[in-house]
Scaffold this motif. Structure first.
Motif, PDB file in Angstrom:
ATOM      1  N   PHE A 149       0.855  -1.191   0.033  1.00 13.91           N
ATOM      2  CA  PHE A 149      -0.163   0.162  -0.147  1.00 13.91           C
ATOM      3  C   PHE A 149       0.809   1.274  -0.058  1.00 13.91           C
ATOM      4  CE2 PHE A 149      -2.590   2.936   2.663  1.00 13.91           C
ATOM      5  CZ  PHE A 149      -3.264   3.852   1.840  1.00 13.91           C
ATOM      6  N   SER A 150       0.902   1.882  -1.294  1.00 12.59           N
ATOM      7  CA  SER A 150       1.685   3.000  -1.113  1.00 12.59           C
ATOM      8  C   SER A 150       0.663   4.314  -1.276  1.00 12.59           C
ATOM      9  CB  SER A 150       2.640   3.182  -2.245  1.00 12.59           C
ATOM     10  OG  SER A 150       1.858   3.084  -3.539  1.00 12.59           O
ATOM     11  N   LEU A 151       1.064   5.228  -0.356  1.00 15.43           N
ATOM     12  CA  LEU A 151       0.096   6.670  -0.380  1.00 15.43           C
ATOM     13  C   LEU A 151       0.791   7.680  -0.498  1.00 15.43           C
ATOM     14  CD1 LEU A 151      -2.885   7.503   0.386  1.00 15.43           C
ATOM     15  CD2 LEU A 151      -2.294   7.473   2.752  1.00 15.43           C
ATOM     16  N   GLU A 152       0.389   8.455  -1.558  1.00 13.63           N
ATOM     17  CA  GLU A 152       0.786   9.839  -1.568  1.00 13.63           C
ATOM     18  C   GLU A 152       0.183  10.881  -0.738  1.00 13.63           C
ATOM     19  OE1 GLU A 152       1.636  13.355  -4.945  1.00 13.63           O
ATOM     20  OE2 GLU A 152       0.851  11.512  -5.590  1.00 13.63           O
ATOM     21  N   LEU A 153       0.722  11.487   0.156  1.00 12.20           N
ATOM     22  CA  LEU A 153       0.083  12.559   1.004  1.00 12.20           C
ATOM     23  C   LEU A 153       0.327  13.961  -0.023  1.00 12.20           C
ATOM     24  CD1 LEU A 153       1.241  11.689   4.438  1.00 12.20           C
ATOM     25  CD2 LEU A 153      -0.784  11.118   3.412  1.00 12.20           C
ATOM     26  N   PRO A 154      -0.905  14.499  -0.176  1.00 10.12           N
ATOM     27  CA  PRO A 154      -0.926  15.952  -1.047  1.00 10.12           C
ATOM     28  C   PRO A 154      -0.467  16.790  -0.149  1.00 10.12           C
ATOM     29  CG  PRO A 154      -2.985  15.132  -0.637  1.00 10.12           C
ATOM     30  CD  PRO A 154      -2.284  13.917  -0.052  1.00 10.12           C
ATOM     31  N   PRO A 155       0.046  17.890  -0.698  1.00 11.08           N
ATOM     32  CA  PRO A 155       0.281  19.181   0.225  1.00 11.08           C
ATOM     33  C   PRO A 155      -0.943  19.558   0.871  1.00 11.08           C
ATOM     34  CG  PRO A 155       0.554  19.676  -2.015  1.00 11.08           C
ATOM     35  CD  PRO A 155       0.557  18.349  -2.142  1.00 11.08           C
ATOM     36  N   TYR A 156      -0.924  20.367   2.003  1.00 13.15           N
ATOM     37  CA  TYR A 156      -1.923  21.005   2.426  1.00 13.15           C
ATOM     38  C   TYR A 156      -2.151  22.172   1.771  1.00 13.15           C
ATOM     39  CZ  TYR A 156      -1.593  18.219   6.605  1.00 13.15           C
ATOM     40  OH  TYR A 156      -1.426  17.150   7.538  1.00 13.15           O
ATOM     41  N   ARG A 157      -3.538  22.641   1.371  1.00  8.26           N
ATOM     42  CA  ARG A 157      -3.716  23.854   0.493  1.00  8.26           C
ATOM     43  C   ARG A 157      -5.078  24.390   1.111  1.00  8.26           C
ATOM     44  NH1 ARG A 157      -4.741  19.219  -2.144  1.00  8.26           N
ATOM     45  NH2 ARG A 157      -6.760  18.270  -2.565  1.00  8.26           N
ATOM     46  N   MET A 158      -4.908  25.669   0.905  1.00 13.01           N
ATOM     47  CA  MET A 158      -6.108  26.726   1.229  1.00 13.01           C
ATOM     48  C   MET A 158      -7.507  26.188   0.377  1.00 13.01           C
ATOM     49  SD  MET A 158      -5.156  28.484   3.625  1.00 13.01           S
ATOM     50  CE  MET A 158      -6.527  29.718   3.814  1.00 13.01           C
ATOM     51  N   THR A 159      -8.600  25.982   0.904  1.00 16.61           N
ATOM     52  CA  THR A 159      -9.809  25.479   0.222  1.00 16.61           C
ATOM     53  C   THR A 159     -10.291  26.678  -0.472  1.00 16.61           C
ATOM     54  OG1 THR A 159     -11.179  25.893   2.405  1.00 16.61           O
ATOM     55  CG2 THR A 159     -10.052  23.729   1.892  1.00 16.61           C
ATOM     56  N   GLN A 160     -10.878  26.407  -1.556  1.00 18.76           N
ATOM     57  CA  GLN A 160     -11.641  27.277  -2.248  1.00 18.76           C
ATOM     58  C   GLN A 160     -12.901  26.916  -1.847  1.00 18.76           C
ATOM     59  OE1 GLN A 160     -10.135  29.560  -4.464  1.00 18.76           O
ATOM     60  NE2 GLN A 160      -8.254  28.710  -3.948  1.00 18.76           N
ATOM     61  N   VAL A 161     -13.676  27.960  -0.855  1.00 17.38           N
ATOM     62  CA  VAL A 161     -14.862  27.718  -0.394  1.00 17.38           C
ATOM     63  C   VAL A 161     -16.036  27.885  -1.460  1.00 17.38           C
ATOM     64  CG1 VAL A 161     -16.537  28.764   1.392  1.00 17.38           C
ATOM     65  CG2 VAL A 161     -14.021  28.734   1.861  1.00 17.38           C
ATOM     66  N   GLY A 162     -16.114  28.808  -2.311  1.00 19.94           N
ATOM     67  CA  GLY A 162     -17.078  28.947  -3.266  1.00 19.94           C
ATOM     68  C   GLY A 162     -17.150  27.755  -4.102  1.00 19.94           C
ATOM     69  N   GLN A 163     -16.071  27.246  -4.573  1.00 21.49           N
ATOM     70  CA  GLN A 163     -15.965  26.207  -5.507  1.00 21.49           C
ATOM     71  C   GLN A 163     -16.432  24.743  -4.736  1.00 21.49           C
ATOM     72  OE1 GLN A 163     -12.312  25.559  -7.303  1.00 21.49           O
ATOM     73  NE2 GLN A 163     -12.301  27.444  -8.276  1.00 21.49           N
ATOM     74  N   VAL A 164     -15.789  24.658  -3.342  1.00 24.97           N
ATOM     75  CA  VAL A 164     -16.529  23.571  -2.420  1.00 24.97           C
ATOM     76  C   VAL A 164     -18.102  23.577  -2.264  1.00 24.97           C
ATOM     77  CG1 VAL A 164     -16.414  22.750  -0.141  1.00 24.97           C
ATOM     78  CG2 VAL A 164     -14.270  23.303  -1.426  1.00 24.97           C
ATOM     79  N   LEU A 165     -18.645  24.705  -1.830  1.00 27.72           N
ATOM     80  CA  LEU A 165     -19.860  24.813  -1.676  1.00 27.72           C
ATOM     81  C   LEU A 165     -20.695  24.459  -2.982  1.00 27.72           C
ATOM     82  CD1 LEU A 165     -20.311  28.096   0.122  1.00 27.72           C
ATOM     83  CD2 LEU A 165     -20.689  25.771   1.111  1.00 27.72           C
ATOM     84  N   VAL A 166     -20.283  24.832  -4.165  1.00 25.34           N
ATOM     85  CA  VAL A 166     -21.138  24.551  -5.345  1.00 25.34           C
ATOM     86  C   VAL A 166     -20.742  23.287  -6.028  1.00 25.34           C
ATOM     87  CG1 VAL A 166     -20.967  24.970  -8.194  1.00 25.34           C
ATOM     88  CG2 VAL A 166     -20.720  26.944  -6.316  1.00 25.34           C
ATOM     89  N   ARG A 167     -19.650  22.582  -5.603  1.00 26.24           N
ATOM     90  CA  ARG A 167     -19.271  21.242  -5.878  1.00 26.24           C
ATOM     91  C   ARG A 167     -20.149  20.272  -5.023  1.00 26.24           C
ATOM     92  NH1 ARG A 167     -14.434  21.009  -5.460  1.00 26.24           N
ATOM     93  NH2 ARG A 167     -14.022  19.699  -3.729  1.00 26.24           N
ATOM     94  N   SER A 168     -20.094  20.336  -3.811  1.00 20.82           N
ATOM     95  CA  SER A 168     -20.573  19.779  -2.744  1.00 20.82           C
ATOM     96  C   SER A 168     -22.257  19.563  -2.866  1.00 20.82           C
ATOM     97  CB  SER A 168     -20.396  20.151  -1.371  1.00 20.82           C
ATOM     98  OG  SER A 168     -20.549  21.313  -1.103  1.00 20.82           O
ATOM     99  N   LEU A 169     -22.822  20.890  -3.263  1.00 21.76           N
ATOM    100  CA  LEU A 169     -24.095  20.943  -3.192  1.00 21.76           C
ATOM    101  C   LEU A 169     -24.691  20.517  -4.575  1.00 21.76           C
ATOM    102  CD1 LEU A 169     -24.993  24.806  -1.956  1.00 21.76           C
ATOM    103  CD2 LEU A 169     -25.437  22.336  -0.699  1.00 21.76           C
ATOM    104  N   LEU A 170     -24.082  20.317  -5.694  1.00 19.00           N
ATOM    105  CA  LEU A 170     -24.572  20.213  -6.713  1.00 19.00           C
ATOM    106  C   LEU A 170     -24.235  18.721  -7.407  1.00 19.00           C
ATOM    107  CD1 LEU A 170     -23.892  23.197  -9.383  1.00 19.00           C
ATOM    108  CD2 LEU A 170     -26.110  22.491  -8.189  1.00 19.00           C
ATOM    109  N   ASP A 171     -23.009  18.258  -6.844  1.00 13.68           N
ATOM    110  CA  ASP A 171     -22.378  16.944  -7.072  1.00 13.68           C
ATOM    111  C   ASP A 171     -22.776  15.708  -6.056  1.00 13.68           C
ATOM    112  OD1 ASP A 171     -21.371  18.229  -9.558  1.00 13.68           O
ATOM    113  OD2 ASP A 171     -19.156  18.139  -8.567  1.00 13.68           O
TER     114      ASP A 171
END
Length: 418
Positions: free
Chosen positions: A236-258
């Motif tokens: 099991f190899s797992l790549e830990l992506p870097p932490y990043r600032m969330t795009q709140v607007g995109q997150v809201l749209v993606r979570s609500l629609l998708d």
């Protein structure tokens, strides 16, 4: 091999990972984050759910007025308004507010790069159970919808470990089961708390239910890998992506629609014909009652062995198309109304107590809500992913058998202790 190009950047990442994936701090931080998400979901969804319920049932009254004005037959009004529309109103009012809060919060954690850290933290547990650490990611998907979690098992490379993850995903409560869990916890297990304290107690209890579900999923994984799915563990190899600032607007749209609207749309599609079937069962006379009560009577014996009654078991069976309708079907059967009943917490408590419910009944109901066969959509998804009716049947039978056995143990222990 570690290469460092931006020392300041990597230093910040390492400091965060020392806390979020540390041996002593990783698990407590993960549980604290889940508890915060559950608290915000429970506390924030109460008022919107009540407002939405009032609005949708106000529309129901206007539809009744319209049918009366058109002199429509009573059976047509009952089938379309009291059957189809009322179950849709129930599903939307109880599902939409929690999902509209839970999915954006969960997507924020995903977008920030935290979910792969969860897989890293849980890898040791899943390897001990013979599974893969990626299984924890599919379990996180299952919190929203078990069908999505089953489809997400494609990220697991090993066919054996992928099958283990598919067969055990239904152990994780999906969004359709959360309303029932929240209602039962709020009614029977808040202690003496009130206001914010009550929501905190409910969030802690809900977190306990989730941890119990994860433990049962690990146990089921171990049973499968020790019997029908024995084999060599894959790397099991797992790549830990870097932490990043969330795009709140995109997150809201993606979570609500998708996510939110997608899951809600599928639930509504399944619940509409189910509402019609339930209305018919509640209207067909059989002896001194209806076909609904007759079926419940036939299931009363097994139900009593599990600390429940026949109406509860029938509600779970009729809730196979969509888990969201289990509680309203139960209310309909208890009130003998012939249609789904809209009742808030203040009205629901006395109804359940009048039919012999105690803390033991609520506890057994919680266990069966967590451990029972997946919904129809998830079963079809399992059949499509595995291509086998045998594995699909096992995915439905395994959690159901474990849930029934635990309910019988609880009822037997309470009976022995008096």
């Amino acid at each position: 091999v570690i290469t460092v190009e931006n020392k300041a950047y990597n230093r910040r990442q390492w400091k965060l990972d020392q806390i979020l994936t540390g041996r002593w701090t990783g698990i407590p931080v993960m549980l604290a984050l889940l508890a915060v998400v559950f608290y915000l979901t429970i506390y924030g969804a109460n008022a919107p759910s009540e407002w939405l319920s009032r609005g949708l049932f106000w529309i129901q009254d206007r539809l009744t007025d319209l049918f009366t004005l058109l002199h429509a037959p009573a059976w047509l009004h009952g089938a379309l308004v009291l059957g189809v529309y009322r179950v849709l109103a129930w599903v939307v009012s109880v599902m939409l507010p929690p999902m509209a809060i839970f999915f954006p919060l969960f997507t924020l954690l995903e977008d920030a790069g935290y979910l792969p850290r969860v897989a890293f933290l849980m890898d040791r547990c899943f390897r001990a159970a013979g599974g893969s650490g990626r299984q924890s990611l599919t379990m996180c998907m299952g919190l929203g919808c078990n069908a999505c979690g089953v489809t997400g098992c494609r990220i697991i490379d090993s066919p054996r470990e992928r099958l283990v993850a598919i067969l055990t995903n239904a152990f994780i409560p999906c969004n359709g089961r959360f309303p029932t869990l929240i209602v039962l916890i709020s009614l029977f297990f808040p202690g003496g708390a009130a206001g914010v304290g009550r929501s905190l107690s409910a969030a802690a209890m809900l977190l306990g239910c989730l941890l119990f579900a994860v433990a049962m999923s690990l146990l089921a994984s171990r049973l499968l890998t020790a019997t029908v799915l024995r084999g060599q563990l894959s790397a099991f190899s797992l790549e830990l992506p870097p932490y990043r600032m969330t795009q709140v607007g995109q997150v809201l749209v993606r979570s609500l629609l998708d996510r939110t609207l997608f899951v809600l749309g599928r639930a509504v599609t399944v619940a509409a014909p189910a509402g019609l079937v339930i209305w018919v069962l509640g209207r067909v006379p059989v002896g001194s009652g209806t076909l609904l009560t007759a079926l419940a009577g036939a299931l009363d014996g097994p139900g009593r062995l599990m600390g429940l009654d026949g109406m509860v078991l029938l509600a779970f069976l009729l809730g196979f198309p969509a888990n969201e309708i289990v509680l309203p079907v139960l209310l309909m059967g208890y009130l003998r109304s012939g249609s789904l009943t809209a009742a808030g917490l203040t009205e629901l408590g006395p109804v359940l107590t009048a039919h012999g419910w105690t803390a033991e009944t609520a506890l057994c109901m919680l266990v069966l809500c967590l451990l029972h066969f997946p919904c129809g959509t998830t079963c079809l998804t399992i059949l499509r992913e595995t291509g086998s009716a045998r594995w699909t049947a096992l995915a439905a039978a395994l959690p159901t058998a474990m849930g029934m056995a635990l309910c019988m143990l609880i009822h037997g222990a309470v009976t022995l202790l008096g």
